[in-house]
Write a protein that holds these residues in place. Structure first.
Motif, PDB file in Angstrom:
ATOM      1  N   GLU A   1      13.201  16.760  36.792  1.00 58.11           N
ATOM      2  CA  GLU A   1      14.568  16.238  36.750  1.00 58.11           C
ATOM      3  C   GLU A   1      14.853  15.274  37.893  1.00 58.11           C
ATOM      4  OE1 GLU A   1      17.020  16.418  34.701  1.00 58.11           O
ATOM      5  OE2 GLU A   1      16.205  17.816  33.228  1.00 58.11           O
ATOM      6  N   TRP A   2      14.119  15.402  38.993  1.00 57.57           N
ATOM      7  CA  TRP A   2      14.344  14.514  40.133  1.00 57.57           C
ATOM      8  C   TRP A   2      13.979  13.067  39.815  1.00 57.57           C
ATOM      9  CZ3 TRP A   2      16.289  16.457  44.801  1.00 57.57           C
ATOM     10  CH2 TRP A   2      16.391  17.853  44.862  1.00 57.57           C
ATOM     11  N   MET A   3      13.226  12.857  38.759  1.00 53.98           N
ATOM     12  CA  MET A   3      12.795  11.496  38.414  1.00 53.98           C
ATOM     13  C   MET A   3      13.918  10.658  37.802  1.00 53.98           C
ATOM     14  SD  MET A   3       9.716  11.260  39.443  1.00 53.98           S
ATOM     15  CE  MET A   3      10.292  12.295  40.802  1.00 53.98           C
ATOM     16  N   ARG A   4      15.075  11.261  37.563  1.00 54.47           N
ATOM     17  CA  ARG A   4      16.210  10.502  37.022  1.00 54.47           C
ATOM     18  C   ARG A   4      16.945   9.718  38.106  1.00 54.47           C
ATOM     19  NH1 ARG A   4      17.037  12.401  31.798  1.00 54.47           N
ATOM     20  NH2 ARG A   4      16.224  14.497  31.394  1.00 54.47           N
ATOM     21  N   ASN A   5      16.686  10.012  39.372  1.00 52.27           N
ATOM     22  CA  ASN A   5      17.385   9.333  40.466  1.00 52.27           C
ATOM     23  C   ASN A   5      17.061   7.841  40.467  1.00 52.27           C
ATOM     24  OD1 ASN A   5      18.249  11.863  41.100  1.00 52.27           O
ATOM     25  ND2 ASN A   5      17.115  12.048  43.022  1.00 52.27           N
ATOM     26  N   GLY A   6      18.022   7.076  40.969  1.00 53.93           N
ATOM     27  CA  GLY A   6      17.858   5.620  40.987  1.00 53.93           C
ATOM     28  C   GLY A   6      17.621   5.040  42.358  1.00 53.93           C
ATOM     29  N   ASP A   7      17.140   5.851  43.309  1.00 51.81           N
ATOM     30  CA  ASP A   7      16.891   5.312  44.645  1.00 51.81           C
ATOM     31  C   ASP A   7      15.677   4.396  44.672  1.00 51.81           C
ATOM     32  OD1 ASP A   7      15.271   7.410  44.052  1.00 51.81           O
ATOM     33  OD2 ASP A   7      15.469   8.453  45.976  1.00 51.81           O
ATOM     34  N   TYR A   8      14.804   4.459  43.662  1.00 52.88           N
ATOM     35  CA  TYR A   8      13.707   3.519  43.496  1.00 52.88           C
ATOM     36  C   TYR A   8      13.998   2.711  42.228  1.00 52.88           C
ATOM     37  CZ  TYR A   8      11.202   6.332  46.958  1.00 52.88           C
ATOM     38  OH  TYR A   8      10.834   6.991  48.102  1.00 52.88           O
ATOM     39  N   SER A   9      13.938   1.402  42.349  1.00 52.53           N
ATOM     40  CA  SER A   9      14.338   0.511  41.248  1.00 52.53           C
ATOM     41  C   SER A   9      13.286   0.538  40.126  1.00 52.53           C
ATOM     42  CB  SER A   9      14.498  -0.908  41.772  1.00 52.53           C
ATOM     43  OG  SER A   9      14.856  -1.793  40.724  1.00 52.53           O
ATOM     44  N   PRO A  10      13.688   0.623  38.844  1.00 53.65           N
ATOM     45  CA  PRO A  10      15.058   0.911  38.363  1.00 53.65           C
ATOM     46  C   PRO A  10      15.390   2.402  38.398  1.00 53.65           C
ATOM     47  CG  PRO A  10      13.613   0.547  36.504  1.00 53.65           C
ATOM     48  CD  PRO A  10      12.767   0.355  37.735  1.00 53.65           C
TER      49      PRO A  10
ATOM     50  N   LEU B   1      -8.212   1.458  28.256  1.00 52.77           N
ATOM     51  CA  LEU B   1      -6.971   1.220  28.995  1.00 52.77           C
ATOM     52  C   LEU B   1      -5.757   1.258  28.075  1.00 52.77           C
ATOM     53  CD1 LEU B   1      -5.616   0.523  31.670  1.00 52.77           C
ATOM     54  CD2 LEU B   1      -6.026  -1.896  31.182  1.00 52.77           C
ATOM     55  N   GLY B   2      -5.895   0.754  26.853  1.00 51.81           N
ATOM     56  CA  GLY B   2      -4.766   0.777  25.919  1.00 51.81           C
ATOM     57  C   GLY B   2      -4.323   2.190  25.600  1.00 51.81           C
ATOM     58  N   LYS B   3      -5.251   3.090  25.444  1.00 50.71           N
ATOM     59  CA  LYS B   3      -4.918   4.486  25.182  1.00 50.71           C
ATOM     60  C   LYS B   3      -4.219   5.121  26.370  1.00 50.71           C
ATOM     61  CE  LYS B   3      -7.107   8.742  23.506  1.00 50.71           C
ATOM     62  NZ  LYS B   3      -8.388   9.384  23.140  1.00 50.71           N
ATOM     63  N   ILE B   4      -4.640   4.715  27.574  1.00 49.53           N
ATOM     64  CA  ILE B   4      -4.020   5.270  28.782  1.00 49.53           C
ATOM     65  C   ILE B   4      -2.575   4.785  28.923  1.00 49.53           C
ATOM     66  CG2 ILE B   4      -4.184   5.350  31.291  1.00 49.53           C
ATOM     67  CD1 ILE B   4      -7.222   4.918  30.968  1.00 49.53           C
ATOM     68  N   LEU B   5      -2.358   3.495  28.690  1.00 47.73           N
ATOM     69  CA  LEU B   5      -1.006   2.934  28.834  1.00 47.73           C
ATOM     70  C   LEU B   5      -0.072   3.445  27.745  1.00 47.73           C
ATOM     71  CD1 LEU B   5      -1.914  -0.767  29.743  1.00 47.73           C
ATOM     72  CD2 LEU B   5      -1.375   1.129  31.284  1.00 47.73           C
ATOM     73  N   ALA B   6      -0.603   3.695  26.542  1.00 47.47           N
ATOM     74  CA  ALA B   6       0.251   4.145  25.436  1.00 47.47           C
ATOM     75  C   ALA B   6       0.791   5.545  25.681  1.00 47.47           C
ATOM     76  CB  ALA B   6      -0.532   4.105  24.128  1.00 47.47           C
ATOM     77  N   CYS B   7       0.058   6.359  26.412  1.00 41.93           N
ATOM     78  CA  CYS B   7       0.502   7.741  26.620  1.00 41.93           C
ATOM     79  C   CYS B   7       1.717   7.824  27.529  1.00 41.93           C
ATOM     80  CB  CYS B   7      -0.633   8.586  27.191  1.00 41.93           C
ATOM     81  SG  CYS B   7      -1.010   8.245  28.929  1.00 41.93           S
ATOM     82  N   MET B   8       2.045   6.737  28.243  1.00 41.38           N
ATOM     83  CA  MET B   8       3.174   6.757  29.168  1.00 41.38           C
ATOM     84  C   MET B   8       4.512   6.577  28.459  1.00 41.38           C
ATOM     85  SD  MET B   8       1.908   7.325  32.115  1.00 41.38           S
ATOM     86  CE  MET B   8       3.352   6.965  33.089  1.00 41.38           C
ATOM     87  N   HIS B   9       4.503   6.167  27.227  1.00 31.55           N
ATOM     88  CA  HIS B   9       5.751   5.917  26.495  1.00 31.55           C
ATOM     89  C   HIS B   9       6.255   7.207  25.851  1.00 31.55           C
ATOM     90  CE1 HIS B   9       5.378   1.566  26.972  1.00 31.55           C
ATOM     91  NE2 HIS B   9       4.104   1.693  26.619  1.00 31.55           N
ATOM     92  N   GLY B  10       7.548   7.404  25.949  1.00 37.34           N
ATOM     93  CA  GLY B  10       8.178   8.542  25.298  1.00 37.34           C
ATOM     94  C   GLY B  10       8.016   9.856  26.012  1.00 37.34           C
ATOM     95  N   LEU B  11       7.714   9.852  27.301  1.00 41.81           N
ATOM     96  CA  LEU B  11       7.583  11.108  28.038  1.00 41.81           C
ATOM     97  C   LEU B  11       8.955  11.726  28.290  1.00 41.81           C
ATOM     98  CD1 LEU B  11       4.843  10.306  30.724  1.00 41.81           C
ATOM     99  CD2 LEU B  11       4.607  11.579  28.606  1.00 41.81           C
ATOM    100  N   GLU B  12       9.038  13.026  28.189  1.00 44.13           N
ATOM    101  CA  GLU B  12      10.279  13.747  28.422  1.00 44.13           C
ATOM    102  C   GLU B  12      10.400  14.116  29.899  1.00 44.13           C
ATOM    103  OE1 GLU B  12      10.393  17.095  25.893  1.00 44.13           O
ATOM    104  OE2 GLU B  12      10.480  15.927  24.028  1.00 44.13           O
ATOM    105  N   ILE B  13      11.624  14.042  30.408  1.00 38.42           N
ATOM    106  CA  ILE B  13      11.905  14.371  31.805  1.00 38.42           C
ATOM    107  C   ILE B  13      12.686  15.678  31.847  1.00 38.42           C
ATOM    108  CG2 ILE B  13      13.059  13.614  33.916  1.00 38.42           C
ATOM    109  CD1 ILE B  13      12.656  10.747  33.016  1.00 38.42           C
ATOM    110  N   GLY B  14      12.277  16.597  32.727  1.00 37.49           N
ATOM    111  CA  GLY B  14      12.992  17.864  32.844  1.00 37.49           C
ATOM    112  C   GLY B  14      12.145  18.925  33.520  1.00 37.49           C
ATOM    113  N   GLY B  15      12.830  19.946  34.028  1.00 42.28           N
ATOM    114  CA  GLY B  15      12.128  21.051  34.662  1.00 42.28           C
ATOM    115  C   GLY B  15      11.764  20.774  36.111  1.00 42.28           C
ATOM    116  N   GLU B  16      10.902  21.628  36.654  1.00 42.67           N
ATOM    117  CA  GLU B  16      10.446  21.502  38.034  1.00 42.67           C
ATOM    118  C   GLU B  16       8.948  21.225  38.065  1.00 42.67           C
ATOM    119  OE1 GLU B  16      11.435  25.029  40.111  1.00 42.67           O
ATOM    120  OE2 GLU B  16      13.615  24.688  40.040  1.00 42.67           O
ATOM    121  N   MET B  17       8.517  20.537  39.106  1.00 43.76           N
ATOM    122  CA  MET B  17       7.110  20.187  39.244  1.00 43.76           C
ATOM    123  C   MET B  17       6.309  21.397  39.731  1.00 43.76           C
ATOM    124  SD  MET B  17       5.363  17.326  41.741  1.00 43.76           S
ATOM    125  CE  MET B  17       5.892  18.216  43.202  1.00 43.76           C
ATOM    126  N   ASN B  18       5.180  21.641  39.097  1.00 44.65           N
ATOM    127  CA  ASN B  18       4.252  22.704  39.503  1.00 44.65           C
ATOM    128  C   ASN B  18       2.991  22.028  40.028  1.00 44.65           C
ATOM    129  OD1 ASN B  18       2.667  24.952  39.865  1.00 44.65           O
ATOM    130  ND2 ASN B  18       3.144  25.857  37.868  1.00 44.65           N
TER     131      ASN B  18
END
Length: 402
Positions: free
Chosen positions: A14-23, A69-86
């Motif tokens: 959830e901390w990744m929603r902060n805007g202290d780093y652009s955007p 590389l295309g497979k690696i970059l594609a996995c970054m789209h649509g990630l869900e944000i939430g919870g705590e980091m383990n």
């Protein structure tokens, strides 16, 4: 060139929603991950990169180590944000994924992005670090975000436990206008340890430095004169095109200002002329309607006053004009005139017959219930003979009255 298999651990809490780093923290982290993946795969064709997330419902491996590389970059789209980091679970899963790499000659490396508080204590992290060192796994840490609960100290302790011959690194990135990827370009995490680093990393570092070499367009003409010449020619053509477009726009604006008054005056004259023409046409139509109305009014007056001569002449004139235009109508008029002539002749013959007293007496004698010697019948016959014209209808009507 170093042959490596790398696992990148992403912080999607959830901390990744902060805007202290652009955007935002998450988008800045995603840009840095894409840049590192490109540098790793292009530094050596046999290098592989994998990606996993450390928050949400649990640790999730998005891509196992691969060189696509295309497979690696594609996995970054649509990630869900939430919870705590383990962090501990993420590092252990990454180590397990590297253990099952296809090419066992590849060196193992884990890159961790930590942008949220760490719930583990130093001892637990040190134990994980010693285990990584035992298995010859290098660790790079990107520390960004707030330093809550001594997060920096915990990460330093982890790095100290895993570091072996300076193969592991840690970078603390404070909030600011600079993007996260711009800060990482000049660090060993991006450039690598292999004898000057990769060509991709060197080129990216030079571009981020803003051409500190002092050459135009950031290209040394001595090393690549053709590229420098092509860039210079392209820049000159673009500048000339922009100047020509600006000059043309200024000329068109001047023409519009000069010719702005003439079109308006011509439009006014055209509108005035069209208005006068419309008014004259309306006057002519009004005069024609007035003449027709007067003629019709005179005809109506003549007919209402019962002027036989005028009405007869008017009918003859109208009928003759209509007959001239229509032959069939002319034939019908001729037949009607013949019928009227026959009717008048038959009336004349009937008058002659009634004037004959013997003929009338024989007719009266033949009628049932009529006595020719009756005085009233004789008086009626005498009065009828005194008239010049007698119609059969009048005769029959008189007989009925008698």
């Amino acid at each position: 060139m170093v042959l490596e298999a790398t696992m990148i651990c992403i912080d999607n809490s959830e901390w990744m929603r902060n805007g202290d780093y652009s955007p935002s923290r998450f988008q800045a982290q995603a840009d840095a991950v894409n840049l590192i993946c490109g540098a790793k795969t292009q530094s050596n064709p046999e290098n592989t990169v994998g990606v996993l997330t450390m928050a949400g419902k649990g640790v999730r491996v998005l891509v196992t180590p691969t060189s696509d590389l295309g497979k690696i970059l594609a996995c970054m789209h649509g990630l869900e944000i939430g919870g705590e980091m383990n962090l501990a679970a993420g590092i252990q899963v990454a180590q397990l994924a590297l253990k099952h790499r296809q090419n066992k000659k590849q060196q193992q490396r884990i890159i961790v992005f930590a942008g949220s508080p760490i719930k583990h204590d130093k001892k637990a992290l040190e134990m994980i670090g010693r285990k990584l060192k035992k298995n010859s796994v290098a660790l790079d840490i990107v520390d960004f975000g707030e330093d809550d609960d001594g997060k920096g100290e915990k990460l330093e302790a982890l790095l100290a436990a895993v570091n072996n011959n300076d193969t592991s690194h840690i970078v603390h990135v404070p909030p600011g206008p600079n993007a996260l990827s711009d800060v990482l370009i000049s660090t060993p995490i991006f450039t690598g340890d292999g004898e000057g680093g990769s060509g991709f990393a060197a080129a990216a570092a030079a571009a981020a430095a803003g051409g500190v070499s002092g050459f135009e367009f950031g290209v040394d003409p001595n090393l690549d004169p053709e590229l420098a010449l092509a860039l210079r020619v392209s820049m000159e053509e673009e500048r000339a095109r922009q100047e020509a477009a600006a000059k043309k726009a200024a000329e068109e604006a001047a023409k519009q200002e000069k010719g702005g008054e003439q079109p308006s005056s011509s439009q006014d004259a055209t509108m005035t002329e069209s208005a006068s023409v419309t008014a004259s046409e309306a006057d002519n139509k009004r005069s024609d309607l007035t003449d027709e109305e007067n003629a019709l009014l005179q005809q109506a007056l003549a007919m209402s006053m019962d002027d036989p001569a005028s009405s007869h002449e008017l009918r003859d004139t109208e009928m003759s004009e209509a007959a001239a235009d229509d032959p069939e109508l002319a034939l019908a008029l001729q037949l009607s005139v013949q019928d009227s002539t026959k009717d008048s002749e038959s009336q004349t013959d009937m008058s002659k017959l009634l004037a004959d007293q013997s003929f009338v007496s024989s007719i009266l004698a033949s009628l049932p219930g009529v006595d020719p010697n009756d005085p009233s019948v004789k008086d009626l016959l005498a009065s009828m003979q005194s008239q010049s014209e007698v119609s059969p209808l009048n005769l029959l009507g008189s007989m009925n009255r008698v």
